[in-house]
Design a protein around this motif. Structure first.
Motif, PDB file in Angstrom:
ATOM      1  N   SER A   1      42.151  69.246   2.271  1.00 13.15           N
ATOM      2  CA  SER A   1      43.239  69.533   1.576  1.00 13.15           C
ATOM      3  C   SER A   1      44.089  70.543   1.342  1.00 13.15           C
ATOM      4  CB  SER A   1      43.941  68.601   0.011  1.00 13.15           C
ATOM      5  OG  SER A   1      45.731  68.904   0.007  1.00 13.15           O
TER       6      SER A   1
ATOM      7  N   VAL B   1      38.588  64.186   0.056  1.00 14.16           N
ATOM      8  CA  VAL B   1      39.698  65.080   0.592  1.00 14.16           C
ATOM      9  C   VAL B   1      40.189  66.405  -0.020  1.00 14.16           C
ATOM     10  CG1 VAL B   1      42.244  64.940  -1.132  1.00 14.16           C
ATOM     11  CG2 VAL B   1      41.212  62.645   0.249  1.00 14.16           C
TER      12      VAL B   1
ATOM     13  N   GLN C   1      34.743  61.433  -1.645  1.00 17.77           N
ATOM     14  CA  GLN C   1      35.386  61.899  -2.500  1.00 17.77           C
ATOM     15  C   GLN C   1      35.602  64.120  -1.456  1.00 17.77           C
ATOM     16  OE1 GLN C   1      34.188  62.178  -6.392  1.00 17.77           O
ATOM     17  NE2 GLN C   1      32.875  60.630  -6.141  1.00 17.77           N
TER      18      GLN C   1
ATOM     19  N   TYR D   1      46.841  67.802  -2.553  1.00 20.19           N
ATOM     20  CA  TYR D   1      46.443  66.978  -2.785  1.00 20.19           C
ATOM     21  C   TYR D   1      46.904  66.240  -4.793  1.00 20.19           C
ATOM     22  CZ  TYR D   1      42.176  67.441  -5.484  1.00 20.19           C
ATOM     23  OH  TYR D   1      41.091  68.120  -5.879  1.00 20.19           O
ATOM     24  N   THR D   2      46.765  67.487  -5.309  1.00 20.03           N
ATOM     25  CA  THR D   2      46.692  67.016  -6.856  1.00 20.03           C
ATOM     26  C   THR D   2      48.118  67.134  -7.700  1.00 20.03           C
ATOM     27  OG1 THR D   2      46.594  70.125  -6.459  1.00 20.03           O
ATOM     28  CG2 THR D   2      44.718  68.926  -6.985  1.00 20.03           C
TER      29      THR D   2
ATOM     30  N   THR E   1      38.678  57.546  -5.349  1.00 22.51           N
ATOM     31  CA  THR E   1      38.257  58.889  -5.661  1.00 22.51           C
ATOM     32  C   THR E   1      39.928  59.456  -5.872  1.00 22.51           C
ATOM     33  OG1 THR E   1      38.061  59.963  -3.183  1.00 22.51           O
ATOM     34  CG2 THR E   1      36.268  58.146  -4.415  1.00 22.51           C
ATOM     35  N   VAL E   2      40.579  59.432  -5.615  1.00 22.32           N
ATOM     36  CA  VAL E   2      42.050  60.118  -5.907  1.00 22.32           C
ATOM     37  C   VAL E   2      42.954  60.012  -6.167  1.00 22.32           C
ATOM     38  CG1 VAL E   2      43.385  61.825  -4.523  1.00 22.32           C
ATOM     39  CG2 VAL E   2      42.224  60.861  -2.935  1.00 22.32           C
TER      40      VAL E   2
ATOM     41  N   TYR F   1      46.309  64.541   1.936  1.00 27.84           N
ATOM     42  CA  TYR F   1      46.108  64.045   1.595  1.00 27.84           C
ATOM     43  C   TYR F   1      44.327  64.363   2.975  1.00 27.84           C
ATOM     44  CZ  TYR F   1      48.562  61.583  -1.793  1.00 27.84           C
ATOM     45  OH  TYR F   1      48.639  61.437  -3.003  1.00 27.84           O
TER      46      TYR F   1
ATOM     47  N   ALA G   1      46.555  61.003  -7.599  1.00 31.63           N
ATOM     48  CA  ALA G   1      47.824  60.584  -7.244  1.00 31.63           C
ATOM     49  C   ALA G   1      48.291  58.890  -7.317  1.00 31.63           C
ATOM     50  CB  ALA G   1      47.473  60.060  -5.555  1.00 31.63           C
TER      51      ALA G   1
END
Length: 361
Positions: free
Chosen positions: A157, A153, A151, A198-199, A224-225, A176, A228
């Motif tokens: 990012s 990213v 996990q 990435y958020t 895990t993202v 990402y 997104a």
């Protein structure tokens, strides 16, 4: 100085230390690229991984600022058969050894990388450690107990938005773990690009009123993202969208498909890909350990546009209702062939067509 690479299956490789004077642990993976070692090490898709180069010699042309794919790489270590004692190139600004020292990345040379690669192909990627002392049973116990975080990213990012100015189309790039070469390709097309963390939510993107959205590459498990997926589901209905590598996997998940972890992944730039509609073969740059399950692709929503010739992996998707598509490989290359860089032009055309349709509506 001696250095040791150990694997969780009990394998020990003895070699010579170079790069940073430190020990490390990560997921051991191999890349088949014959050049581009600097771009590979600085590619954030290799975060938390120890990178094995199958090419027998690396470091022979040094490193240069122009070839960074990120400024703070998160690759855990480098393994090779031989690292050049002397490097020479008109672009060179430093040696590969000094570069790794500055980045605090340890390396090991002088081992049988063919044997190591065969182990990884047969048994799959596994955990490994680089140590400067002869390993004992405790070292293997520690290695097997270590959890490799996929996990990652959030680790790679950008934390804040930033621009890559241009004067034509307005593009949002969701980061990402984006390679700088993606920004270079957008800059070649004079795009005014805003890079978002990435958020980023759909509302964050809509506020910027972009002409299109690009989902970047990145490391780890796409599942895990989680934020997104909802973002893509909303954005694809209103804006042209293009996903690359991890962005491709996120695009697939957002449209009901599933992803899985591959045995040893695709890493290198000699991967042949067939475009299904035309039969055209392109050699591509790839770096991924997860892939889209072809049996999970809903034909009501998505069309599989590209497949990898060697193993049939899903390499491209296109939405049937929206102006949205994705590819598993890297059309930006860096390193690798530029066979597929026209996909950026396809994205530009998609944006221009939408503008024209809106103007004529």
């Amino acid at each position: 100085m001696k250095r040791y690479l150990i694997l969780e299956d009990g394998s020990i490789f003895e070699g010579q230390a170079f790069g940073a004077d430190t020990s490390t642990t990560g997921e051991v993976v191999f890349t088949t690229g014959m050049t581009g070692y600097q771009e590979a090490v600085t590619d954030q898709s290799f975060a938390n991984q120890i990178l094995v180069f199958t090419n027998p010699l690396i470091g022979n042309y040094g490193v240069t600022l122009d070839d960074y794919e990120s400024i703070e790489p998160n690759c855990k270590g480098v393994v090779c058969r031989e690292v050049a004692r002397v490097s020479s190139n008109w672009r060179q600004q430093d040696s590969f050894d000094n570069f790794l020292k500055q980045m605090n990345i340890p390396g090991i040379s002088g081992i049988d990388t063919r044997k190591l690669t065969k182990i990884l192909r047969v048994h799959g990627t596994m955990k490994g450690s680089l140590l400067d002392t002869l390993p004992d049973d405790h070292a293997f116990e520690q290695l097997r107990a270590t959890v490799i975080n996929d996990q990652v990213v959030a680790q790679v990012s950008t934390s804040k938005p930033y621009p890559n100015p241009g004067s034509k189309r307005n593009i949002v790039l969701v980061d990402y773990g984006a390679k700088h070469s993606i920004l270079r390709e957008l800059a070649k097309r004079d795009c005014n690009t805003i890079v978002l963390p990435y958020t980023a939510t759909a509302q964050d993107i809509f506020k910027l009123q972009p002409d299109g959205v690009l989902l970047s590459n990145g490391p780890g498990d796409p599942k895990t993202v989680k934020n997104a997926i909802a973002m893509v589901q909303e954005v694809q209905q209103k804006l042209p969208l293009f996903g690359i590598c991890l962005g491709h996997q996120i695009f697939a998940l957002a449209n009901g498909a599933d992803t899985y972890k591959m045995k040893f992944g695709h890493r290198g730039f000699n991967h042949p890909v067939r475009e299904i509609a035309t039969g055209r073969i392109t050699f591509t740059s790839q770096n991924h350990g997860y892939a889209v399950d072809p049996d999970s692709v809903d034909p009501e929503n998505l069309i599989i546009t590209h497949k990898e010739i060697n193993d049939g992996t899903v390499e491209g998707l296109r939405h049937k209702k929206y102006s949205a598509f994705s590819v598993q490989f890297h059309p930006d290359a860096a390193p690798g062939p530029h066979d597929a860089d026209d996909l950026f032009d396809d994205f530009m055309h998609m944006i221009d067509q939408r503008k024209e349709d809106k103007a004529n509506a």
